[in-house]
Design a protein around this motif. Structure first.
Motif, PDB file in Angstrom:
ATOM      1  N   VAL A  51       0.850  -1.191   0.000  1.00 46.54           N
ATOM      2  CA  VAL A  51       0.000   0.000   0.000  1.00 46.54           C
ATOM      3  C   VAL A  51       0.887   1.244   0.000  1.00 46.54           C
ATOM      4  O   VAL A  51       1.992   1.226   0.552  1.00 46.54           O
ATOM      5  CB  VAL A  51      -0.948  -0.011   1.226  1.00 46.54           C
ATOM      6  N   LYS A  52       0.418   2.302  -0.643  1.00 44.54           N
ATOM      7  CA  LYS A  52       1.110   3.581  -0.557  1.00 44.54           C
ATOM      8  C   LYS A  52       0.815   4.198   0.804  1.00 44.54           C
ATOM      9  O   LYS A  52      -0.193   3.883   1.444  1.00 44.54           O
ATOM     10  CB  LYS A  52       0.647   4.509  -1.681  1.00 44.54           C
ATOM     11  N   GLU A  53       1.701   5.075   1.269  1.00 45.66           N
ATOM     12  CA  GLU A  53       1.467   5.753   2.550  1.00 45.66           C
ATOM     13  C   GLU A  53       0.072   6.375   2.565  1.00 45.66           C
ATOM     14  O   GLU A  53      -0.367   6.959   1.575  1.00 45.66           O
ATOM     15  CB  GLU A  53       2.519   6.840   2.779  1.00 45.66           C
ATOM     16  N   PHE A  54      -0.612   6.223   3.692  1.00 44.47           N
ATOM     17  CA  PHE A  54      -1.951   6.807   3.830  1.00 44.47           C
ATOM     18  C   PHE A  54      -2.078   7.448   5.206  1.00 44.47           C
ATOM     19  O   PHE A  54      -1.493   6.994   6.186  1.00 44.47           O
ATOM     20  CB  PHE A  54      -3.036   5.743   3.618  1.00 44.47           C
ATOM     21  N   GLY A  55      -2.823   8.534   5.254  1.00 42.19           N
ATOM     22  CA  GLY A  55      -2.996   9.269   6.511  1.00 42.19           C
ATOM     23  C   GLY A  55      -3.452  10.682   6.235  1.00 42.19           C
ATOM     24  O   GLY A  55      -3.892  11.012   5.124  1.00 42.19           O
ATOM     25  N   PRO A  56      -3.336  11.566   7.228  1.00 40.37           N
ATOM     26  CA  PRO A  56      -3.835  12.944   7.077  1.00 40.37           C
ATOM     27  C   PRO A  56      -3.237  13.695   5.899  1.00 40.37           C
ATOM     28  O   PRO A  56      -3.929  14.488   5.263  1.00 40.37           O
ATOM     29  CB  PRO A  56      -3.440  13.590   8.411  1.00 40.37           C
ATOM     30  N   ASP A  57      -1.963  13.467   5.581  1.00 45.52           N
ATOM     31  CA  ASP A  57      -1.325  14.216   4.495  1.00 45.52           C
ATOM     32  C   ASP A  57      -1.593  13.634   3.109  1.00 45.52           C
ATOM     33  O   ASP A  57      -1.549  14.355   2.118  1.00 45.52           O
ATOM     34  CB  ASP A  57       0.193  14.281   4.708  1.00 45.52           C
ATOM     35  N   THR A  58      -1.824  12.324   3.047  1.00 38.88           N
ATOM     36  CA  THR A  58      -1.941  11.663   1.744  1.00 38.88           C
ATOM     37  C   THR A  58      -3.342  11.160   1.440  1.00 38.88           C
ATOM     38  O   THR A  58      -3.645  10.819   0.298  1.00 38.88           O
ATOM     39  CB  THR A  58      -0.973  10.471   1.677  1.00 38.88           C
ATOM     40  N   GLY A  59      -4.201  11.077   2.458  1.00 40.33           N
ATOM     41  CA  GLY A  59      -5.538  10.540   2.248  1.00 40.33           C
ATOM     42  C   GLY A  59      -5.533   9.018   2.249  1.00 40.33           C
ATOM     43  O   GLY A  59      -4.516   8.369   2.465  1.00 40.33           O
ATOM     44  N   LYS A  60      -6.717   8.438   1.984  1.00 41.29           N
ATOM     45  CA  LYS A  60      -6.845   6.993   1.950  1.00 41.29           C
ATOM     46  C   LYS A  60      -6.227   6.445   0.667  1.00 41.29           C
ATOM     47  O   LYS A  60      -6.125   7.133  -0.336  1.00 41.29           O
ATOM     48  CB  LYS A  60      -8.320   6.593   2.032  1.00 41.29           C
ATOM     49  N   GLN A  61      -5.821   5.169   0.729  1.00 37.14           N
ATOM     50  CA  GLN A  61      -5.240   4.497  -0.429  1.00 37.14           C
ATOM     51  C   GLN A  61      -5.910   3.140  -0.621  1.00 37.14           C
ATOM     52  O   GLN A  61      -6.638   2.663   0.263  1.00 37.14           O
ATOM     53  CB  GLN A  61      -3.732   4.304  -0.238  1.00 37.14           C
ATOM     54  N   THR A  62      -5.661   2.536  -1.752  1.00 35.14           N
ATOM     55  CA  THR A  62      -6.124   1.171  -2.008  1.00 35.14           C
ATOM     56  C   THR A  62      -4.976   0.220  -1.736  1.00 35.14           C
ATOM     57  O   THR A  62      -3.906   0.327  -2.352  1.00 35.14           O
ATOM     58  CB  THR A  62      -6.603   1.014  -3.460  1.00 35.14           C
ATOM     59  N   ALA A  63      -5.169  -0.680  -0.795  1.00 36.40           N
ATOM     60  CA  ALA A  63      -4.156  -1.689  -0.484  1.00 36.40           C
ATOM     61  C   ALA A  63      -4.393  -2.919  -1.351  1.00 36.40           C
ATOM     62  O   ALA A  63      -5.505  -3.179  -1.799  1.00 36.40           O
ATOM     63  CB  ALA A  63      -4.217  -2.055   0.992  1.00 36.40           C
ATOM     64  N   ARG A  64      -3.320  -3.670  -1.606  1.00 35.63           N
ATOM     65  CA  ARG A  64      -3.397  -4.882  -2.409  1.00 35.63           C
ATOM     66  C   ARG A  64      -2.788  -6.035  -1.627  1.00 35.63           C
ATOM     67  O   ARG A  64      -1.828  -5.846  -0.888  1.00 35.63           O
ATOM     68  CB  ARG A  64      -2.629  -4.707  -3.720  1.00 35.63           C
ATOM     69  N   ILE A  65      -3.356  -7.205  -1.820  1.00 34.63           N
ATOM     70  CA  ILE A  65      -2.767  -8.403  -1.222  1.00 34.63           C
ATOM     71  C   ILE A  65      -2.511  -9.411  -2.337  1.00 34.63           C
ATOM     72  O   ILE A  65      -3.325  -9.572  -3.247  1.00 34.63           O
ATOM     73  CB  ILE A  65      -3.662  -8.998  -0.114  1.00 34.63           C
TER      74      ILE A  65
END
Length: 273
Positions: A51-65
């Motif tokens: 997953v790409k970094e996610f949080g207050p600065d970057t927003g939500k991301q789509t994780a992959r498994i």
């Protein structure tokens, strides 16, 4: 069982060596090092959440498994088995736990790192089908006469697939019926059909031949649903993903004698299930 969690701000950049094994239990880290360096080949065999970094600065991301394409400090995953919202990593406490404050949890995904965890990521994330609440009918009955079959479809329609016919004969020998998703004639959502088939069956047979990504996801879902899959594979059992390599796998040959032997073995396995 172990799995990787790889978080990066830029997925085209290599993982910094200082962030390798960050927050990894020392004993687990030792198991995946060779001469003080990451054993990338062993790590490549593990199921991986990327997953790409996610949080207050970057927003939500789509994780992959899924599985890493090749051993590398700049890993890629061209064909993930499943995608899901990054927030699920926090909800399922893969990142953070009850000791984290709400503010810490907000930022826990915004940090590049490669961590190796103990446990089954498929069971943790998807047990019971949590990603689709409409499919969470826990009262759904188990059909004690039906055995679900998860396998690649590259040999053609179920009616002409010799391996499926051998599986059918083996299952019928135990007094049950084998069911493959492409036998259903009504238009439907195929992933939903597969999940329903797995949950409602009394047993699941999984053909690992070719390590098909869809079949690996179906194996993970079956594990998460509390099934104990019967694993089969064409040819010699050599290189399997790390989390599968410790399980018993029934080898078969795709000729008349080999398929007859497979049928008889499956009959015994299912009778003793």
């Amino acid at each position: 069982m172990y799995f990787n969690l790889i978080i990066r701000f830029d997925e085209s950049s290599a993982m910094p060596s200082s962030r390798m094994f960050e927050h990894t239990d020392p004993e687990i880290k030792q198991s995946f090092e060779r001469n003080g360096k990451p054993n990338l080949r062993a790590l490549c065999d593990l199921p991986t959440i990327m997953v790409k970094e996610f949080g207050p600065d970057t927003g939500k991301q789509t994780a992959r498994i899924g599985y890493i394409d090749s051993p590398s400090m700049c890993p890629t995953m061209k064909n993930p088995i499943f995608c899901f919202p990054s927030d699920l990593l926090i909800e399922k406490q893969i990142l953070g736990d009850e000791t984290y404050t709400p503010n810490q949890l907000k930022w826990v995904g915004q940090h590049t790192r490669w961590t190796v965890f103990g446990g089954d990521p498929f069971r943790t994330l998807f047990a019971g089908g949590q990603l689709e609440p409409e499919n969470l009918d826990c009262s759904r009955a188990i059909d004690e006469t039906m055995v679900a079959v998860m396998m690649p479809f590259n040999r053609g329609h179920h009616s002409i697939d010799p391996v499926f016919k051998a599986i059918e004969e083996g299952v019928e020998g135990a007094g049950k019926t084998a069911s493959r998703v492409d036998q259903r004639t009504a238009p439907a959502n195929i992933p939903d059909d597969i999940r329903h088939l797995i949950r409602s069956s009394c047993a699941v047979i999984v053909d690992l031949t070719g390590l098909n990504s869809n079949v690996l996801y179906e194996l993970g879902f079956a594990d998460g649903a509390g099934k104990k899959p019967i694993l089969i594979q064409k040819g010699p059992i050599d290189k399997l993903p790390f989390d599968v390599s410790t399980r018993r796998v029934i080898a078969y040959q795709e000729d008349k004698d080999g398929l007859d032997a497979l049928s008889k073995t499956l009959t015994r396995e299912i009778r003793d299930f």
